[in-house]
Design a protein around this motif. Structure first.
Motif, PDB file in Angstrom:
ATOM      1  N   GLY A  16      42.989 100.011  74.066  1.00 56.45           N
ATOM      2  CA  GLY A  16      44.264  99.321  74.235  1.00 56.45           C
ATOM      3  C   GLY A  16      44.444  98.233  73.195  1.00 56.45           C
ATOM      4  N   LYS A  17      45.665  97.947  72.834  1.00 63.94           N
ATOM      5  CA  LYS A  17      45.964  97.003  71.766  1.00 63.94           C
ATOM      6  C   LYS A  17      45.318  95.644  72.038  1.00 63.94           C
ATOM      7  CE  LYS A  17      49.734  95.061  69.017  1.00 63.94           C
ATOM      8  NZ  LYS A  17      49.066  95.428  67.757  1.00 63.94           N
ATOM      9  N   GLY A  18      44.506  95.201  71.105  1.00 72.51           N
ATOM     10  CA  GLY A  18      43.856  93.900  71.209  1.00 72.51           C
ATOM     11  C   GLY A  18      42.489  93.933  71.861  1.00 72.51           C
ATOM     12  N   TYR A  19      42.078  95.087  72.377  1.00 77.07           N
ATOM     13  CA  TYR A  19      40.800  95.186  73.102  1.00 77.07           C
ATOM     14  C   TYR A  19      39.847  96.153  72.405  1.00 77.07           C
ATOM     15  CZ  TYR A  19      43.082  92.593  76.791  1.00 77.07           C
ATOM     16  OH  TYR A  19      43.745  91.609  77.499  1.00 77.07           O
ATOM     17  N   VAL A  20      38.577  95.798  72.383  1.00 75.21           N
ATOM     18  CA  VAL A  20      37.570  96.632  71.741  1.00 75.21           C
ATOM     19  C   VAL A  20      36.478  97.051  72.727  1.00 75.21           C
ATOM     20  CG1 VAL A  20      38.004  95.711  69.436  1.00 75.21           C
ATOM     21  CG2 VAL A  20      36.308  94.593  70.903  1.00 75.21           C
ATOM     22  N   LYS A  21      36.703  96.794  74.026  1.00 75.09           N
ATOM     23  CA  LYS A  21      35.789  97.206  75.092  1.00 75.09           C
ATOM     24  C   LYS A  21      36.610  97.789  76.233  1.00 75.09           C
ATOM     25  CE  LYS A  21      32.530  93.509  73.970  1.00 75.09           C
ATOM     26  NZ  LYS A  21      31.882  92.241  74.425  1.00 75.09           N
ATOM     27  N   ALA A 113      31.575  86.741  79.850  1.00 74.86           N
ATOM     28  CA  ALA A 113      30.993  87.630  78.847  1.00 74.86           C
ATOM     29  C   ALA A 113      31.077  89.057  79.346  1.00 74.86           C
ATOM     30  CB  ALA A 113      29.542  87.251  78.565  1.00 74.86           C
ATOM     31  N   ARG A 114      31.522  89.943  78.482  1.00 73.57           N
ATOM     32  CA  ARG A 114      31.604  91.368  78.833  1.00 73.57           C
ATOM     33  C   ARG A 114      30.741  92.167  77.856  1.00 73.57           C
ATOM     34  NH1 ARG A 114      36.561  93.897  78.424  1.00 73.57           N
ATOM     35  NH2 ARG A 114      35.756  95.401  79.933  1.00 73.57           N
ATOM     36  N   GLU A 115      29.687  92.776  78.387  1.00 66.23           N
ATOM     37  CA  GLU A 115      28.770  93.605  77.610  1.00 66.23           C
ATOM     38  C   GLU A 115      28.303  92.910  76.323  1.00 66.23           C
ATOM     39  OE1 GLU A 115      32.103  96.181  78.527  1.00 66.23           O
ATOM     40  OE2 GLU A 115      31.303  94.685  79.869  1.00 66.23           O
ATOM     41  N   SER A 116      27.885  91.673  76.472  1.00 68.28           N
ATOM     42  CA  SER A 116      27.481  90.880  75.317  1.00 68.28           C
ATOM     43  C   SER A 116      25.975  90.641  75.237  1.00 68.28           C
ATOM     44  CB  SER A 116      28.183  89.514  75.349  1.00 68.28           C
ATOM     45  OG  SER A 116      29.573  89.659  75.202  1.00 68.28           O
ATOM     46  N   PHE A 117      25.209  91.160  76.186  1.00 63.68           N
ATOM     47  CA  PHE A 117      23.785  90.847  76.244  1.00 63.68           C
ATOM     48  C   PHE A 117      22.871  92.053  76.114  1.00 63.68           C
ATOM     49  CE2 PHE A 117      25.778  87.659  79.254  1.00 63.68           C
ATOM     50  CZ  PHE A 117      25.870  86.658  78.308  1.00 63.68           C
ATOM     51  N   PHE A 118      23.341  93.257  76.424  1.00 65.96           N
ATOM     52  CA  PHE A 118      22.437  94.404  76.529  1.00 65.96           C
ATOM     53  C   PHE A 118      21.748  94.747  75.214  1.00 65.96           C
ATOM     54  CE2 PHE A 118      26.251  96.548  75.068  1.00 65.96           C
ATOM     55  CZ  PHE A 118      25.783  97.589  74.289  1.00 65.96           C
ATOM     56  N   ASP A 119      22.367  94.437  74.080  1.00 63.98           N
ATOM     57  CA  ASP A 119      21.754  94.732  72.785  1.00 63.98           C
ATOM     58  C   ASP A 119      21.300  93.460  72.073  1.00 63.98           C
ATOM     59  OD1 ASP A 119      24.239  93.699  72.235  1.00 63.98           O
ATOM     60  OD2 ASP A 119      24.876  95.327  70.901  1.00 63.98           O
ATOM     61  N   LEU A 141      30.310  84.265  84.699  1.00 73.27           N
ATOM     62  CA  LEU A 141      30.715  85.599  85.152  1.00 73.27           C
ATOM     63  C   LEU A 141      30.557  86.574  83.996  1.00 73.27           C
ATOM     64  CD1 LEU A 141      33.592  83.741  86.598  1.00 73.27           C
ATOM     65  CD2 LEU A 141      32.625  85.466  88.097  1.00 73.27           C
ATOM     66  N   PHE A 142      29.801  87.630  84.229  1.00 71.85           N
ATOM     67  CA  PHE A 142      29.574  88.568  83.133  1.00 71.85           C
ATOM     68  C   PHE A 142      29.391  89.992  83.650  1.00 71.85           C
ATOM     69  CE2 PHE A 142      25.303  87.279  84.380  1.00 71.85           C
ATOM     70  CZ  PHE A 142      24.519  88.415  84.219  1.00 71.85           C
ATOM     71  N   SER A 143      29.662  90.929  82.772  1.00 70.77           N
ATOM     72  CA  SER A 143      29.333  92.333  83.004  1.00 70.77           C
ATOM     73  C   SER A 143      28.362  92.758  81.917  1.00 70.77           C
ATOM     74  CB  SER A 143      30.594  93.207  82.981  1.00 70.77           C
ATOM     75  OG  SER A 143      31.295  93.059  81.764  1.00 70.77           O
ATOM     76  N   ASP A 144      27.500  93.700  82.262  1.00 68.44           N
ATOM     77  CA  ASP A 144      26.505  94.113  81.276  1.00 68.44           C
ATOM     78  C   ASP A 144      25.929  95.474  81.660  1.00 68.44           C
ATOM     79  OD1 ASP A 144      25.140  93.771  78.909  1.00 68.44           O
ATOM     80  OD2 ASP A 144      23.489  92.627  79.791  1.00 68.44           O
ATOM     81  N   LEU A 145      25.267  96.093  80.715  1.00 64.02           N
ATOM     82  CA  LEU A 145      24.517  97.313  80.952  1.00 64.02           C
ATOM     83  C   LEU A 145      23.075  96.929  81.250  1.00 64.02           C
ATOM     84  CD1 LEU A 145      25.949  99.395  77.983  1.00 64.02           C
ATOM     85  CD2 LEU A 145      26.501  99.689  80.399  1.00 64.02           C
TER      86      LEU A 145
END
Length: 261
Positions: A16-21, A113-119, A141-145
């Motif tokens: 979607g426009k403006g989003y990369v996740k 943070a969204r998927e900013s820690f798994f790698d 508040l964060f999401s991660d793999l």
């Protein structure tokens, strides 16, 4: 016809426009919701991408939002978009190096943070800096793999996925997050496994994107970029489907010091 001049542009075309996740505006607002932000609340967004999520948070709650992205041209692109939307007074995006992050101390009511820690290697150092960056009575508040178990890293499907990612994953288990965050003093208010939602969303968005390319005369180099990105996501979804890799959302709370027993 989407602009396919870079992997970044492909991700924006898919999500979607403006989003990369995956998830777009709905995902970032849902993630931030439990913080109950108010006008002028200071918020930090790690992995802010092109700034659209930071602008969404600022627009929804009239918060003051700072975004950080990995060193590179993304911050410049985000800054230009923020300026074009007339939101430079309340939103900013700058580049940083997660391994050597210098976060302001006692500054924020909320860190997202969204998927900013798994790698990311040496996660504990950055997590400690996040603790110090938060005021009392504030939210992380964060999401991660994450890996379902410590043994998951040795599974062939996980090894295949790791080979496809742009940076070598160094996933934790949820137990490692619990131990580390509570060790700093966070209270874990909730942990939600949203793997099924994540899997379904990724599948649907990629199908939609591929449909937009049907019948178009696209240069070979663009097709190669699309295929590289598609293979990365196919491998990630295979790891999710195996059950060894999970997508989780976590709400950690920094209490008032007077409440700490």
């Amino acid at each position: 016809m989407p602009d396919l001049d870079s992997a970044l542009a492909i991700r924006e075309a898919v999500w979607g426009k403006g989003y990369v996740k995956p998830g777009g505006k709905d995902a970032i607002l849902s993630l931030a919701g439990p913080a109950e932000l108010g006008e002028d609340s200071p918020v930090l967004v790690l992995g802010a991408g092109l700034g659209e999520g930071a602008m969404a948070v600022a627009g929804e709650w009239l918060a003051n939002v700072e975004g950080l992205v990995d060193a590179g041209p993304t911050a410049e692109k985000a800054t230009a978009r923020i300026a074009a939307r007339g939101m430079s007074d309340t939103v900013s995006v700058t580049s940083y190096m997660p391994q050597n992050a210098r976060l302001k101390v006692n500054q924020y009511r909320c860190v997202l943070a969204r998927e900013s820690f798994f790698d990311l290697m040496a996660k504990q150092t950055l997590l400690e800096k996040i603790w110090n960056a938060l005021k009392e009575d504030s939210h992380f508040l964060f999401s991660d793999l994450v890996y379902a178990t410590e043994a998951a890293a040795q599974d062939p499907v996980i090894e295949e996925w790791c080979d496809k990612e742009l940076r070598m994953p160094d996933c934790w288990t949820m137990e490692q997050y619990d131990e580390t965050l509570t060790g700093f003093g966070f209270v874990i208010k909730s942990t939600e496994d949203e793997s099924d939602w994540y899997y379904g969303l990724v599948k649907a968005k990629w199908l939609e994107f591929m449909d937009t390319l049907g019948g178009k005369n696209i240069e070979r180099k663009y097709i190669d970029l699309v295929m590289d990105e598609a293979q990365l996501w196919q491998s990630r979804m295979k790891a999710i489907k195996s059950g060894h890799l999970r997508y989780v959302r976590v709400h950690a709370y920094r209490r008032l010091d007077k409440d700490i027993k």
